[in-house]
Design a protein around this motif. Structure first.
Motif, PDB file in Angstrom:
ATOM      1  N   ASN A  30      -9.347   0.476  -3.091  1.00  0.00           N
ATOM      2  CA  ASN A  30      -9.109  -0.965  -3.144  1.00  0.00           C
ATOM      3  C   ASN A  30     -10.225  -1.728  -2.435  1.00  0.00           C
ATOM      4  O   ASN A  30     -10.744  -2.725  -2.942  1.00  0.00           O
ATOM      5  CB  ASN A  30      -7.767  -1.321  -2.499  1.00  0.00           C
ATOM      6  CG  ASN A  30      -6.578  -0.924  -3.336  1.00  0.00           C
ATOM      7  OD1 ASN A  30      -6.703  -0.630  -4.521  1.00  0.00           O
ATOM      8  ND2 ASN A  30      -5.416  -0.889  -2.711  1.00  0.00           N
ATOM      9  N   ILE A  31     -10.605  -1.250  -1.259  1.00  0.00           N
ATOM     10  CA  ILE A  31     -11.667  -1.917  -0.496  1.00  0.00           C
ATOM     11  C   ILE A  31     -12.999  -1.803  -1.220  1.00  0.00           C
ATOM     12  O   ILE A  31     -13.760  -2.765  -1.307  1.00  0.00           O
ATOM     13  CB  ILE A  31     -11.753  -1.342   0.925  1.00  0.00           C
ATOM     14  CG1 ILE A  31     -10.505  -1.718   1.710  1.00  0.00           C
ATOM     15  CG2 ILE A  31     -13.001  -1.846   1.637  1.00  0.00           C
ATOM     16  CD1 ILE A  31     -10.411  -1.089   3.074  1.00  0.00           C
ATOM     17  N   LEU A  43       0.824  -1.199   0.000  1.00  0.00           N
ATOM     18  CA  LEU A  43       0.000   0.000   0.000  1.00  0.00           C
ATOM     19  C   LEU A  43       0.867   1.261   0.000  1.00  0.00           C
ATOM     20  O   LEU A  43       0.607   2.198  -0.736  1.00  0.00           O
ATOM     21  CB  LEU A  43      -0.928   0.007   1.221  1.00  0.00           C
ATOM     22  CG  LEU A  43      -1.887   1.171   1.327  1.00  0.00           C
ATOM     23  CD1 LEU A  43      -2.919   1.111   0.193  1.00  0.00           C
ATOM     24  CD2 LEU A  43      -2.588   1.166   2.677  1.00  0.00           C
ATOM     25  N   VAL A  44       1.911   1.244   0.800  1.00  0.00           N
ATOM     26  CA  VAL A  44       2.779   2.407   0.936  1.00  0.00           C
ATOM     27  C   VAL A  44       3.878   2.337  -0.120  1.00  0.00           C
ATOM     28  O   VAL A  44       4.485   1.289  -0.330  1.00  0.00           O
ATOM     29  CB  VAL A  44       3.395   2.457   2.355  1.00  0.00           C
ATOM     30  CG1 VAL A  44       4.261   3.684   2.522  1.00  0.00           C
ATOM     31  CG2 VAL A  44       2.298   2.429   3.399  1.00  0.00           C
ATOM     32  N   ASP A  45       4.117   3.460  -0.789  1.00  0.00           N
ATOM     33  CA  ASP A  45       5.155   3.521  -1.814  1.00  0.00           C
ATOM     34  C   ASP A  45       6.540   3.342  -1.198  1.00  0.00           C
ATOM     35  O   ASP A  45       6.702   3.339   0.020  1.00  0.00           O
ATOM     36  CB  ASP A  45       5.089   4.862  -2.553  1.00  0.00           C
ATOM     37  CG  ASP A  45       3.813   5.007  -3.359  1.00  0.00           C
ATOM     38  OD1 ASP A  45       3.254   3.980  -3.775  1.00  0.00           O
ATOM     39  OD2 ASP A  45       3.376   6.154  -3.568  1.00  0.00           O
ATOM     40  N   SER A  46       7.537   3.239  -2.037  1.00  0.00           N
ATOM     41  CA  SER A  46       8.900   3.006  -1.575  1.00  0.00           C
ATOM     42  C   SER A  46       9.445   4.154  -0.728  1.00  0.00           C
ATOM     43  O   SER A  46      10.384   3.966   0.037  1.00  0.00           O
ATOM     44  CB  SER A  46       9.826   2.776  -2.775  1.00  0.00           C
ATOM     45  OG  SER A  46       9.829   3.914  -3.610  1.00  0.00           O
ATOM     46  N   ASN A  47       8.842   5.333  -0.830  1.00  0.00           N
ATOM     47  CA  ASN A  47       9.314   6.449  -0.018  1.00  0.00           C
ATOM     48  C   ASN A  47       8.864   6.325   1.440  1.00  0.00           C
ATOM     49  O   ASN A  47       9.370   7.016   2.307  1.00  0.00           O
ATOM     50  CB  ASN A  47       8.862   7.793  -0.601  1.00  0.00           C
ATOM     51  CG  ASN A  47       7.354   7.941  -0.678  1.00  0.00           C
ATOM     52  OD1 ASN A  47       6.597   7.189  -0.079  1.00  0.00           O
ATOM     53  ND2 ASN A  47       6.914   8.913  -1.440  1.00  0.00           N
ATOM     54  N   LEU A  52      -4.322   6.822   1.768  1.00  0.00           N
ATOM     55  CA  LEU A  52      -5.621   6.497   2.370  1.00  0.00           C
ATOM     56  C   LEU A  52      -6.688   6.351   1.291  1.00  0.00           C
ATOM     57  O   LEU A  52      -7.488   5.413   1.321  1.00  0.00           O
ATOM     58  CB  LEU A  52      -6.025   7.574   3.382  1.00  0.00           C
ATOM     59  CG  LEU A  52      -7.373   7.384   4.086  1.00  0.00           C
ATOM     60  CD1 LEU A  52      -7.420   6.060   4.833  1.00  0.00           C
ATOM     61  CD2 LEU A  52      -7.637   8.550   5.023  1.00  0.00           C
ATOM     62  N   ASP A  53      -6.671   7.238   0.312  1.00  0.00           N
ATOM     63  CA  ASP A  53      -7.630   7.140  -0.799  1.00  0.00           C
ATOM     64  C   ASP A  53      -7.434   5.848  -1.584  1.00  0.00           C
ATOM     65  O   ASP A  53      -8.401   5.204  -1.995  1.00  0.00           O
ATOM     66  CB  ASP A  53      -7.497   8.345  -1.732  1.00  0.00           C
ATOM     67  CG  ASP A  53      -7.973   9.637  -1.087  1.00  0.00           C
ATOM     68  OD1 ASP A  53      -8.733   9.579  -0.103  1.00  0.00           O
ATOM     69  OD2 ASP A  53      -7.563  10.714  -1.570  1.00  0.00           O
ATOM     70  N   VAL A  93      -1.182   1.240  10.497  1.00  0.00           N
ATOM     71  CA  VAL A  93      -0.131   0.409   9.895  1.00  0.00           C
ATOM     72  C   VAL A  93       0.856  -0.037  10.976  1.00  0.00           C
ATOM     73  O   VAL A  93       1.237  -1.210  11.038  1.00  0.00           O
ATOM     74  CB  VAL A  93       0.581   1.164   8.754  1.00  0.00           C
ATOM     75  CG1 VAL A  93       1.831   0.433   8.307  1.00  0.00           C
ATOM     76  CG2 VAL A  93      -0.363   1.361   7.573  1.00  0.00           C
ATOM     77  N   ALA A  94       1.254   0.877  11.859  1.00  0.00           N
ATOM     78  CA  ALA A  94       2.187   0.535  12.940  1.00  0.00           C
ATOM     79  C   ALA A  94       1.567  -0.485  13.890  1.00  0.00           C
ATOM     80  O   ALA A  94       2.225  -1.449  14.300  1.00  0.00           O
ATOM     81  CB  ALA A  94       2.594   1.795  13.694  1.00  0.00           C
TER      82      ALA A  94
END
Length: 107
Positions: free
Chosen positions: A51-52, A33-37, A45-46, A87-88
């Motif tokens: 996706n959901i 979900l989270v990009d490489s950065n 979040l969008d 996420v954490a």
């Protein structure tokens, strides 16, 4: 039941249950979900919401997924800050609650 802080000032929070975390695992909603950065912003979040929504439209009705949406993801307090905390929490919970193998489930 866990509480995640959903804004920087700490005035808002969202309750997250083990069932919600199990649903995140079941559908692997946070995977890639989270990009490489590594930055979690409103666009991430969008992306999760889209996706959901697509899963609900094509996959039928799953009450656990609907509960996750209503209680957590589409909660009025959910912002990028809250998603970062979710996420954490999920990463910590996933380490503490490893997925059971098929042989463990059969026992």
């Amino acid at each position: 039941m866990y509480k995640i802080q959903s804004n920087a000032s700490g005035t808002r929070s969202i309750s997250v249950s083990d069932k919600h975390l199990e649903t995140l695992r079941k559908y692997q909603l946070l995977r890639n979900l989270v990009d490489s950065n590594g930055i979690i912003d409103e666009s991430v979040l969008d992306k999760l919401k889209l996706n959901i929504r697509a899963m609900l439209e094509t996959g039928g009705k799953d009450n656990d997924l609907l509960d996750l949406c209503l209680d957590v993801i589409y909660n009025n307090n959910m912002k990028a800050f809250g998603l970062e905390k979710l996420v954490a929490l999920y990463q910590k919970w996933n380490e503490e609650n490893p997925e059971k193998t098929e042989s463990e489930v059969a026992e």
